[in-house]
Design an enzyme around this catalytic site. Structure first.
Site, PDB file in Angstrom:
ATOM      1  N   CYS A 158       6.038  -1.344  -0.407  1.00 20.17           N
ATOM      2  CA  CYS A 158       5.081  -2.178   0.350  1.00 20.17           C
ATOM      3  C   CYS A 158       5.642  -3.579   0.574  1.00 20.17           C
ATOM      4  O   CYS A 158       5.440  -4.175   1.637  1.00 20.17           O
ATOM      5  CB  CYS A 158       3.752  -2.275  -0.400  1.00 20.17           C
TER       6      CYS A 158
HETATM    7  C1  BEZ Z   1       5.617   1.293  -3.219  1.00 21.83           C
HETATM    8  O1  BEZ Z   1       5.045   0.595  -2.400  1.00 21.83           O
HETATM    9  O2  BEZ Z   1       6.740   1.021  -3.598  1.00 21.83           O
HETATM   10  C2  BEZ Z   1       4.983   2.528  -3.757  1.00 21.83           C
HETATM   11  C3  BEZ Z   1       3.613   2.582  -3.900  1.00 21.83           C
HETATM   12  C4  BEZ Z   1       3.040   3.712  -4.424  1.00 21.83           C
HETATM   13  C5  BEZ Z   1       3.854   4.796  -4.786  1.00 21.83           C
HETATM   14  C6  BEZ Z   1       5.230   4.739  -4.605  1.00 21.83           C
HETATM   15  C7  BEZ Z   1       5.789   3.586  -4.088  1.00 21.83           C
END
Ligand code: BEZ
Length: 213
Positions: free
Chosen positions: A46
């Protein structure tokens, strides 16, 4: 709430965001819009996504597109995380991030997919036209960061159809020839497409991209 479909009106809502309270439809005004959710603040994928969106500001502005992000985290969390995004992605987040702690917007847009995760939003994308109708939906899993080049490409395609009566063929990229939409008659073609056209089949009529010099 049933899943939203193409052509449905994008539901309106009032929400708290990192740029103040917004009434979504008023905030969109006459612009195109992208509403996209992410699973959580302070997560690695994110962080790269929101930094990337900030770097695409000029591309979105050129196309009259406003962008809003969303997660179920609160405003304080969003504000703290923005500092990390700006620092690590070398950018300035300049679009609102909705704090959907009560999940009102997530539920309106069916962004929580309980069999994937009962608490967090998935990576939903909604492209919304100036008529407030939904033009595109895509859903990515939490582990896959989105391809924002593809989103810009789709917006180019949507705007070519809306403003120039052409569609775009498979794997189209800006500058490639376009498809004249079936509702245009052969008689209308010379006026609408002065650059010329090629009739491959009666139902497959190609023309150079109309909005390029
Ligand atoms: C991320 O944004 O890195 C992420 C969020 C939830 C699960 C896996 C990755």
């Amino acid at each position: 709430m049933a899943a939203l479909r193409l052509g449905d009106e994008a539901p309106n809502f009032i929400a708290q965001t990192t740029e103040g309270q917004i009434d979504f439809h008023n905030w969109l005004g006459d612009s195109w819009g992208i509403l996209f959710s992410h699973p959580a603040d302070y997560t690695p994928v994110c962080t790269t996504e929101l930094g990337t969106v900030a770097k695409y500001t000029d591309e979105f502005n050129k196309r009259n597109v406003k962008v809003a992000a969303l997660s179920v985290d609160g405003l304080e969390s969003h504000h703290g995380w923005i500092k990390d995004i700006n620092e690590t992605q070398n950018t300035t987040v300049n679009f609102p991030i909705i704090a959907d702690e009560d999940r009102k917007v997530s539920e309106l847009y069916d962004m929580i997919h309980p069999n994937a995760d009962s608490q967090l939003t998935v990576r939903s994308v909604f492209v919304i036209g100036p008529d407030k109708k939904i033009k595109l939906t895509i859903t990515y899993p939490a582990s896959t960061g989105r391809n924002f080049d593809e989103l810009v490409r789709v917006i180019d395609s949507l705007q070519l159809t809306a403003y120039h009566k052409v569609a775009t063929p498979a794997n189209w990229n800006p500058g490639d020839d376009c498809v004249i939409v079936p509702s245009v008659t052969n008689e209308e073609i010379p006026n609408l497409f002065p650059k010329g056209h090629k009739e491959v089949k009666s139902y497959l009529r190609m023309t150079p991209q109309p909005n390029l010099n």
